[in-house]
Design a protein around this motif. Structure first.
Motif, PDB file in Angstrom:
ATOM      1  N   SER A 132      44.182   4.710  46.858  1.00  0.00           N
ATOM      2  CA  SER A 132      43.733   3.212  46.992  1.00  0.00           C
ATOM      3  C   SER A 132      42.291   3.188  45.705  1.00  0.00           C
ATOM      4  O   SER A 132      41.887   3.595  44.949  1.00  0.00           O
ATOM      5  N   LEU A 133      43.015   1.932  45.888  1.00  0.00           N
ATOM      6  CA  LEU A 133      42.381   1.274  43.867  1.00  0.00           C
ATOM      7  C   LEU A 133      41.064  -0.329  44.148  1.00  0.00           C
ATOM      8  O   LEU A 133      41.623  -0.905  45.239  1.00  0.00           O
ATOM      9  N   SER A 134      40.710  -0.573  43.284  1.00  0.00           N
ATOM     10  CA  SER A 134      39.655  -1.649  43.029  1.00  0.00           C
ATOM     11  C   SER A 134      40.198  -1.997  41.740  1.00  0.00           C
ATOM     12  O   SER A 134      41.176  -1.887  41.396  1.00  0.00           O
ATOM     13  N   PHE A 135      39.776  -3.377  41.937  1.00  0.00           N
ATOM     14  CA  PHE A 135      40.261  -4.046  41.030  1.00  0.00           C
ATOM     15  C   PHE A 135      39.079  -4.618  39.243  1.00  0.00           C
ATOM     16  O   PHE A 135      38.137  -5.500  40.679  1.00  0.00           O
ATOM     17  N   LYS A 136      39.264  -4.940  38.414  1.00  0.00           N
ATOM     18  CA  LYS A 136      38.763  -5.717  37.793  1.00  0.00           C
ATOM     19  C   LYS A 136      39.223  -7.115  36.595  1.00  0.00           C
ATOM     20  O   LYS A 136      39.930  -6.569  36.190  1.00  0.00           O
ATOM     21  N   VAL A 137      39.209  -8.581  36.477  1.00  0.00           N
ATOM     22  CA  VAL A 137      40.052  -9.137  36.298  1.00  0.00           C
ATOM     23  C   VAL A 137      38.967  -9.298  34.706  1.00  0.00           C
ATOM     24  O   VAL A 137      37.940  -9.717  34.864  1.00  0.00           O
ATOM     25  N   PHE A 138      39.409  -9.421  33.472  1.00  0.00           N
ATOM     26  CA  PHE A 138      39.376  -9.534  32.279  1.00  0.00           C
ATOM     27  C   PHE A 138      39.341 -10.594  31.735  1.00  0.00           C
ATOM     28  O   PHE A 138      41.368 -10.885  31.989  1.00  0.00           O
ATOM     29  N   GLU A 139      39.153 -11.871  31.252  1.00  0.00           N
ATOM     30  CA  GLU A 139      39.891 -12.681  29.644  1.00  0.00           C
ATOM     31  C   GLU A 139      39.454 -11.997  28.818  1.00  0.00           C
ATOM     32  O   GLU A 139      37.825 -12.089  28.723  1.00  0.00           O
ATOM     33  N   THR A 140      40.260 -12.370  27.757  1.00  0.00           N
ATOM     34  CA  THR A 140      40.520 -12.378  26.421  1.00  0.00           C
ATOM     35  C   THR A 140      40.095 -13.108  25.596  1.00  0.00           C
ATOM     36  O   THR A 140      41.501 -14.031  26.350  1.00  0.00           O
ATOM     37  N   LYS A 141      39.449 -13.860  25.175  1.00  0.00           N
ATOM     38  CA  LYS A 141      39.274 -15.092  24.042  1.00  0.00           C
ATOM     39  C   LYS A 141      38.797 -14.580  22.796  1.00  0.00           C
ATOM     40  O   LYS A 141      38.587 -14.081  22.471  1.00  0.00           O
ATOM     41  N   ARG A 142      39.838 -14.981  21.799  1.00  0.00           N
ATOM     42  CA  ARG A 142      39.191 -15.253  20.095  1.00  0.00           C
ATOM     43  C   ARG A 142      38.543 -16.425  19.522  1.00  0.00           C
ATOM     44  O   ARG A 142      38.185 -17.507  20.160  1.00  0.00           O
ATOM     45  N   LYS A 143      37.129 -15.332  19.118  1.00  0.00           N
ATOM     46  CA  LYS A 143      35.623 -17.141  18.845  1.00  0.00           C
ATOM     47  C   LYS A 143      35.896 -16.162  16.953  1.00  0.00           C
ATOM     48  O   LYS A 143      35.497 -15.687  16.785  1.00  0.00           O
ATOM     49  N   LEU A 144      35.708 -17.514  16.333  1.00  0.00           N
ATOM     50  CA  LEU A 144      35.468 -17.975  14.922  1.00  0.00           C
ATOM     51  C   LEU A 144      33.972 -16.575  15.279  1.00  0.00           C
ATOM     52  O   LEU A 144      33.286 -17.619  15.498  1.00  0.00           O
ATOM     53  N   LYS A 145      34.593 -16.443  13.910  1.00  0.00           N
ATOM     54  CA  LYS A 145      33.249 -15.254  13.163  1.00  0.00           C
ATOM     55  C   LYS A 145      32.382 -16.051  12.501  1.00  0.00           C
ATOM     56  O   LYS A 145      33.138 -17.801  12.402  1.00  0.00           O
TER      57      LYS A 145
ATOM     58  N   ASN B 125      48.622 -14.514  29.180  1.00  0.00           N
ATOM     59  CA  ASN B 125      48.345 -14.561  27.629  1.00  0.00           C
ATOM     60  C   ASN B 125      47.022 -13.322  27.537  1.00  0.00           C
ATOM     61  O   ASN B 125      46.387 -12.557  26.772  1.00  0.00           O
ATOM     62  N   THR B 126      45.841 -14.258  28.192  1.00  0.00           N
ATOM     63  CA  THR B 126      44.450 -13.952  28.202  1.00  0.00           C
ATOM     64  C   THR B 126      43.967 -13.379  29.390  1.00  0.00           C
ATOM     65  O   THR B 126      42.548 -13.126  29.288  1.00  0.00           O
ATOM     66  N   ILE B 127      44.755 -13.565  30.785  1.00  0.00           N
ATOM     67  CA  ILE B 127      43.919 -12.224  31.422  1.00  0.00           C
ATOM     68  C   ILE B 127      44.949 -10.433  31.628  1.00  0.00           C
ATOM     69  O   ILE B 127      46.366 -10.705  31.852  1.00  0.00           O
ATOM     70  N   GLN B 128      43.908 -10.327  31.917  1.00  0.00           N
ATOM     71  CA  GLN B 128      44.485  -8.880  32.181  1.00  0.00           C
ATOM     72  C   GLN B 128      43.416  -8.419  33.601  1.00  0.00           C
ATOM     73  O   GLN B 128      42.470  -8.182  33.720  1.00  0.00           O
ATOM     74  N   VAL B 129      44.638  -7.842  34.513  1.00  0.00           N
ATOM     75  CA  VAL B 129      43.606  -6.840  35.587  1.00  0.00           C
ATOM     76  C   VAL B 129      43.499  -5.387  35.226  1.00  0.00           C
ATOM     77  O   VAL B 129      44.836  -4.810  34.789  1.00  0.00           O
TER      78      VAL B 129
END
Ligand SMILES: [Zn+2]
Length: 288
Positions: A134-147, A114-118
């Motif tokens: 040929s590929l490189s990879f980046k891993v992102f974590e998304t979180k929701r933060k209260l304004k 849910n929170t992880i994208q490659v």
């Protein structure tokens, strides 16, 4: 997020990195399963950067042992080796079914949780115009933060607002690049890994001159170039691997320490010694 990264990476022989918390494997050289044993069963997503044999020969055993757990193997869209492997595995181990094979393109984004994208990024390791190999990879974590404007509201008020206006009204999405993996590649640009929290980068050669060796048909990075890039971007931790076994480990370590001093590098630097599997790399003593 704490990352438990296990790996082996020696040029020409084998490269693989397993990130436990993410269930992600980057490349699958020899020894993935024999080193990880049952832990290899936690691999849900195997991202293979390119078809050089030192990055994929561990797949046969992985498929034989863990196909039943339905892992997915991702590969660059124009690498013909992978459909061939798939066909071969199906005939060789007809009872071990369940592995998914998925070709990916440049800039493909795969949500592994849910929170992880490659994100896959084409790199310059294998250059064949018009073909993605040929590929490189980046891993992102998304979180929701209260304004911040809602920070003082009571929990019940927040629940009511959320019911009426939805989560997007209350929170902002925060996206962090928690890990990047260069795979085999020359250094194409400095921006690519800027703001990566952990960067795993190859350093096949020690000097830039050696990257022009005719013997190696695909393009690689040198330790010197990696440090020049690191000195110009923001990352929190560096893991170096894929050293050529032409060097002595003592020589490599001395060069790393020299560059750390010369470029005034303050972040922890880890390295995968030639011929060694390292368990929980980030829990080891950094070289500096
Ligand atoms: Zn390689």
């Amino acid at each position: 997020m704490k990352l438990t990264i296990h790996g082996y990476s020696t040029a020409l022989y084998a490269t693989w990195y397993f990130i436990e918390e993410l269930g992600i494997l980057f490349d699958a050289g020899d020894g993935v399963c024999s080193s990880l044993l049952g832990k290899a069963g936690k691999i849900k997503h195997a991202f293979i950067s390119h078809a050089d044999r030192d990055h994929l020969t561990g797949l046969l055993q992985f498929n034989q042992l863990f196909a039943g757990l339905k892992p997915t193997i991702y590969y660059p869209k124009d690498s013909g080796s992978f459909p061939f492997l798939k066909e071969f595995f199906t005939k060789f181990d007809p009872h071990n079914t369940g592995t998914n094979w998925q070709e990916i393109e440049d800039k493909s984004i795969i949500a592994t949780k849910n929170t992880i994208q490659v994100e896959a990024i084409e790199n310059g390791h294998v250059v064949q115009p018009g073909l993605l190999k040929s590929l490189s990879f980046k891993v992102f974590e998304t979180k929701r933060k209260l304004k911040s404007e809602f920070a003082n509201l009571h929990k019940d008020e927040l629940i009511n607002i959320k019911k009426e206006r939805g989560d997007g009204f209350l929170t902002n999405e925060i996206k962090r690049n928690i890990l990047s993996y260069s795979a085999d590649t020359p250094i194409d640009d400095y921006d690519r890994y800027h703001n990566s929290e952990v960067l795993i980068h190859e350093a096949t050669f020690l000097t830039k001159e050696e990257t022009n060796t005719k013997m190696w048909k695909n393009k690689h990075s040198s330790l010197y170039e990696v440090f020049e890039m690191i000195a110009n971007i923001n990352i929190d931790k560096l893991i170096l691997g894929h050293f050529s076994s032409r060097y002595d480990q003592y020589e490599i370590d001395n060069k790393i320490k020299k560059h750390i001093q010369q470029y005034n590098i303050k972040i922890p630097v880890y390295r995968i010694p030639i011929g060694n599997t390292i368990k929980n790399i980030l829990a080891q003593e950094p070289i500096n």
